[in-house]
Design an enzyme around this catalytic site. Sequence first.
Site, short mmCIF file in Angstrom:
data_model
loop_
_atom_site.label_atom_id
_atom_site.label_comp_id
_atom_site.label_asym_id
_atom_site.label_seq_id
_atom_site.Cartn_x
_atom_site.Cartn_y
_atom_site.Cartn_z
N ASP A 98 0.87 -1.16 0.00
CA ASP A 98 0.00 0.00 0.00
C ASP A 98 0.91 1.22 0.00
O ASP A 98 2.01 1.19 0.56
CB ASP A 98 -0.86 0.03 1.26
CG ASP A 98 -1.94 -1.05 1.28
OD1 ASP A 98 -1.94 -1.92 0.39
OD2 ASP A 98 -2.78 -1.02 2.20
N HIS A 154 5.33 -7.04 -0.55
CA HIS A 154 5.19 -8.32 -1.26
C HIS A 154 5.98 -8.31 -2.56
O HIS A 154 6.34 -7.25 -3.08
CB HIS A 154 3.71 -8.58 -1.54
CG HIS A 154 2.86 -8.61 -0.31
ND1 HIS A 154 2.40 -9.78 0.26
CD2 HIS A 154 2.40 -7.60 0.48
CE1 HIS A 154 1.69 -9.50 1.33
NE2 HIS A 154 1.67 -8.18 1.49
N SER A 255 7.42 4.41 5.66
CA SER A 255 8.63 4.73 4.93
C SER A 255 8.37 4.69 3.44
O SER A 255 7.27 4.99 2.99
CB SER A 255 9.75 3.77 5.31
OG SER A 255 10.99 4.28 4.89
#
Length: 289
Positions: A98, A154, A255
């Site tokens: 995300d 991922h 981050s």
Amino acid sequence: MTVKNLIEALTEQEDINFLLTNRIPRAALTRFMGWFSKIENPLVRDASIACWRLFSDLDLSEAKKTSFKSLHDCFTRELRPGLRPADPDPAVVASPSDGIIGAFGTIADGELYQIKGAPYSLRDLLGDSELVEQHRNGRFVTLRLTSSMYHRFHAPQDGRILKVSFIHGDVWNVNPIALKRIERLFCKNERAVIRTRLKNGEAFTLVPVAAILVASIRLHALDLVLNAGTRGPADYLCDVDVQKGDELGWFEHGSTIVLLAPGHFDFADNVKEGSRILAGQALLRNTTS
């Protein structure tokens, strides 16, 4: 005006925001939060999460668990199965996390930028001349994770992780205000360079960049948490196959991830500066497929 609205109004002032999030003892505060966030005390946990909600748009409705042992446990939470499926098209590079899409475009002879008008070099980011040559005229995109987002990342494509290099550095905030003021910020912060190969042998590299507060990066391929306390060799050889969508690890604070792809990849239609993207959604497309 509510307390939350007052905080938002203050932090929208760039000078105040920069002072509050950068002109503080960054390393000391980061070490403290690394310890504090792991305290497994119900009062500390509940007060910490309540404070976090006050300062952000934290939404735990997608979380796999309904209760957490600590602030850290909440921060690195898993999601319920099936909520971030990877785009099944083999030509598509899926977003690894995300995030909010930052700068993106073509790498111009080894130079890219953190925001418009603020260039930095692949050599400074990667610290590896061979890898720089492989990406010299490729594509890049940055994804910024805010504190309230899902913090696991991922595999964006099928491939093989060959090597991880951890580069020690600072822990500047990575929000747009800091990016405008701190030159080559991504090259100054702690980061991991995850060197992968796509199935056709081309280089595809992910660079998770740590930031202020916990500033640790957990990588499953190494079974390690990389942070300021990491000692010994900074290069870790790997030989790990991953499939698109496999969990690679997580940040322990908001981050950025910088992705470096071959030049024949084009950006998906939804890739626009400042727009939000979810892990698994289309980010790039292989035009030779």
